[in-house]
Design a protein around this motif. Structure first.
Motif, short mmCIF file in Angstrom:
data_model
loop_
_atom_site.label_atom_id
_atom_site.label_comp_id
_atom_site.label_asym_id
_atom_site.label_seq_id
_atom_site.Cartn_x
_atom_site.Cartn_y
_atom_site.Cartn_z
N GLU A 151 0.81 -1.18 -0.09
CA GLU A 151 -0.05 -0.05 0.18
C GLU A 151 0.89 1.10 -0.05
N THR A 152 0.39 2.28 -0.42
CA THR A 152 1.06 3.68 -0.43
C THR A 152 0.67 4.60 0.51
N ILE A 153 1.24 5.85 0.87
CA ILE A 153 0.88 6.68 1.75
C ILE A 153 1.39 8.00 1.15
N PHE A 178 6.32 12.16 8.94
CA PHE A 178 5.99 11.01 8.04
C PHE A 178 6.18 9.59 8.51
N MET A 179 7.29 9.28 9.21
CA MET A 179 7.33 7.83 9.25
C MET A 179 6.51 7.56 10.58
N THR A 180 6.43 8.23 11.60
CA THR A 180 5.48 8.25 12.43
C THR A 180 3.99 7.93 12.13
N VAL A 181 3.42 8.74 11.39
CA VAL A 181 2.04 8.80 10.90
C VAL A 181 1.94 7.38 9.99
N ALA A 182 3.23 7.19 9.35
CA ALA A 182 3.00 5.95 8.41
C ALA A 182 2.92 4.69 9.25
N ALA A 183 3.51 4.83 10.44
CA ALA A 183 3.82 3.55 11.27
C ALA A 183 2.27 3.43 11.93
N THR A 184 1.48 4.48 12.19
CA THR A 184 0.51 4.40 12.76
C THR A 184 -0.55 3.68 12.11
N LEU A 185 -0.47 4.25 10.77
CA LEU A 185 -1.49 3.60 9.68
C LEU A 185 -1.12 1.91 9.42
N ARG A 227 -3.45 -1.14 9.46
CA ARG A 227 -3.79 -1.90 8.15
C ARG A 227 -2.90 -3.34 8.22
N GLY A 228 -2.25 -3.49 9.35
CA GLY A 228 -1.86 -4.84 9.49
C GLY A 228 -0.60 -5.10 8.52
N LEU A 229 0.16 -3.93 8.22
CA LEU A 229 1.41 -4.10 7.70
C LEU A 229 2.69 -3.69 8.66
N ASP A 230 3.83 -4.63 8.27
CA ASP A 230 4.75 -4.62 9.10
C ASP A 230 5.97 -3.84 8.59
N VAL A 231 6.16 -3.51 7.46
CA VAL A 231 7.37 -2.92 6.78
C VAL A 231 6.99 -1.62 6.39
N LEU A 232 7.87 -0.52 6.60
CA LEU A 232 7.82 0.80 5.96
C LEU A 232 9.06 0.98 5.08
N VAL A 233 8.54 1.59 3.73
CA VAL A 233 9.52 1.55 2.86
C VAL A 233 9.68 3.07 2.61
N GLY A 234 10.97 3.86 2.49
CA GLY A 234 11.02 5.16 2.30
C GLY A 234 12.16 5.29 1.29
N GLY A 235 12.21 6.45 0.70
CA GLY A 235 13.21 6.58 -0.31
C GLY A 235 14.48 7.57 0.11
N MET A 236 14.57 7.63 1.49
CA MET A 236 15.80 8.32 1.95
C MET A 236 16.92 7.88 1.59
N LEU A 271 15.07 5.77 14.26
CA LEU A 271 13.32 5.65 14.46
C LEU A 271 12.98 4.52 14.48
N GLN A 272 13.39 3.29 13.85
CA GLN A 272 12.75 2.03 14.03
C GLN A 272 12.59 1.63 15.12
N VAL A 273 13.74 1.72 16.17
CA VAL A 273 13.86 1.24 17.42
C VAL A 273 12.77 2.00 18.01
N MET A 274 12.74 3.55 18.03
CA MET A 274 11.65 4.38 18.72
C MET A 274 10.25 3.85 18.34
N LEU A 275 9.90 3.62 17.20
CA LEU A 275 8.63 3.35 16.58
C LEU A 275 8.01 1.65 17.27
N ASN A 276 8.94 0.93 17.37
CA ASN A 276 8.85 -0.42 18.01
C ASN A 276 8.66 -0.31 19.39
N LEU A 277 9.38 0.38 20.05
CA LEU A 277 9.39 0.81 21.51
C LEU A 277 8.11 1.24 21.80
#
Length: 238
Positions: A32-34, A111-118, A122-131, A150-156
């Motif tokens: 999916e895309t955001i 962006f990443m925090t909002v994407a993680a919330t979505l 939505r039952g998605l466990d990978v965030l993909v970014g063009g950084m 950020l990955q550590v922070m989001l999961n914690l």
């Protein structure tokens, strides 16, 4: 290799994020895309997004099957609390801190925090970014260390096992063009040239070899130089 994990791609409508959509479609069974409307000066990117996704679908029946819902989030609060060349009609220049005034503080973090919330909903466990920190404008929120932290922070903070993927992190822009070609051939490269948008000034009056843009802002220069190197490295000039 395709695995069953679902991915959410941060998709702006530009070259890098479109390449990331193709990358995700090659690696995950559900994508999916955001996108984020933050009253950006180059808001034309929000206009081109749907057409780019339609054409990506048309490139492959497999991609069409995998590509799911697109989500657009209103983050206009960014424009209300920032004063940058991406949210205000001001001249692009370097600041005393060594960063260009196109840097929007906290943008990718939000962006990443909002994407993680979505993704959680939505039952998605990978965030993909063009950084990327190979060919980039020096933005600290594009660095690999930032994304790992950020990955550590989001999961914690959400008690999840979310994975942050940045497939372009160590590629230069020529490599990014080549990566797109490896997934979708000349058709995807041409789609990125003609349909995506990267220019900070929102210029789409003239189609250059590398795509639409003003040909002077940092984003255009990175994209144009990368395309020229891509061609010089022996790839077809489509």
């Amino acid at each position: 290799m395709t695995i069953s994990t679902g991915a959410l791609v941060l998709f702006s409508g530009g070259q890098d994020s479109t390449t990331c959509v193709a990358w995700a479609l090659e690696h995950y069974a559900r994508v999916e895309t955001i996108g984020f409307d933050y009253r950006q000066r180059h808001a034309i990117e929000m206009t081109v997004r749907p057409g780019v996704l339609r054409k990506v679908r048309a490139l492959s029946p497999d991609w069409d099957r995998k590509l799911g819902e697109d989500h657009v989030i209103d983050l206009s609060l960014i424009a209300n609390i920032s004063d940058t060349a991406l949210t205000q009609n001001v001249e692009i220049k370097m600041l005393e801190n060594g960063l260009p005034n196109t840097f929007v503080p906290g943008r990718n973090l939000l962006f990443m925090t909002v994407a993680a919330t979505l993704a959680y909903r939505r039952g998605l466990d990978v965030l993909v970014g063009g950084m990327c920190e190979t060919d980039f404008s020096g933005y600290p929120d594009c660095r690999d260390d930032t994304m790992k932290a950020l990955q550590v922070m989001l999961n914690l903070g959400m008690a999840t096992r979310l994975k942050v993927e940045t497939p372009l992190m160590w590629l230069d822009k020529a490599d990014t063009w080549a990566l797109a070609e490896s997934f979708g051939g000349a058709e995807l490269v041409d789609l990125i040239r003609a349909d995506t948008h990267t220019c900070y000034l929102g210029e789409r009056g003239l189609l250059h070899d590398w795509g639409f843009g003003c040909d002077t802002c940092p984003a255009c220069l990175l994209r144009a130089n990368g395309y020229a190197q891509y061609v010089q490295r022996g790839h077809a000039d489509v």
